[in-house]
Write a protein that holds these residues in place. Structure first.
Motif: not given
Length: 207
Positions: A51-53, A107-108, A113-114
């Protein structure tokens, strides 16, 4: 008639002191961090997705380091001589990330910004992040509109509006800041549970 320099010195000092008094004294600014989140204990097994927040979108009033307060009606102000240590949307993004990581089932977890490619993305809009006076007492209100998006096809899996309220012990800024910490904790836990249930309902893996 000439005036001696020595006689002019008291007059010069008086004028300089008078000029200095025209400028307001600067008040020291107290910089507050959002209180540390309470660790989340979960017994559930991990899920096989990442997941990207994203940093929540916010209007000009909320996208700042000011600690917002609504003392009465529709007028929004900020606490004098008090600031957050970062912009409000960034504070909330980091609280969400901390809560997801503390939960441990995904887990990820990364932010916008990543460069890591993730399965899903949390997009949100911050609608409220302020102290409001209810019957003469301050109460913190945090409201976030969220969208969980499948990144490979940009499909919106679900949307939901979260809101958390927390009464402050008293009207001091320090107590209000503690209430902000409790409200963001509550909201973040609800977002975590919601996101995991949405993906579970839609299937943990999407090709």
């Amino acid at each position: 008639m000439s005036i001696s320099f020595h006689r002019l010195i008291p007059l010069i000092i008086t004028l300089l002191l008078s000029a200095c008094s025209l400028f307001p004294e600067t008040r020291p600014v107290n910089v507050y961090m959002l209180p540390e989140s309470t660790p989340v204990q979960t017994q559930s097994s991990s899920v096989d997705w990442s997941l990207r927040i994203n940093t929540p979108y916010a209007n000009q009033t909320l996208d700042s380091t000011r600690i917002a307060v609504i003392p009465d009606g529709n007028q929004i102000n900020s606490y004098k001589s008090a600031r957050w240590n970062d912009r409000v949307p960034v504070l909330l993004r980091e609280r969400l990330i901390d809560t997801f990581r503390s939960d441990g089932r995904i887990k990820t977890i990364t932010n916008d910004n990543g460069l890591i490619n993730t399965d899903a993305e949390l997009i949100s809009e911050l609608r409220a992040f302020q102290s409001e006076y209810i019957h003469g007492k301050p109460e913190v209100r945090v409201q976030l509109d969220t969208h969980l998006v499948q990144r490979n096809n940009q499909q919106v899996l679900a949307s939901y509006r979260f809101e958390a309220r927390q009464a402050s012990k008293d009207a001091s800024v320090a107590s209000v800041v503690q209430a902000f910490g409790q409200a963001t904790d509550q909201l973040s836990r609800e977002v975590v549970a919601w996101a995991i249930n949405v993906r579970k309902y839609n299937g943990d893996k999407h090709d």
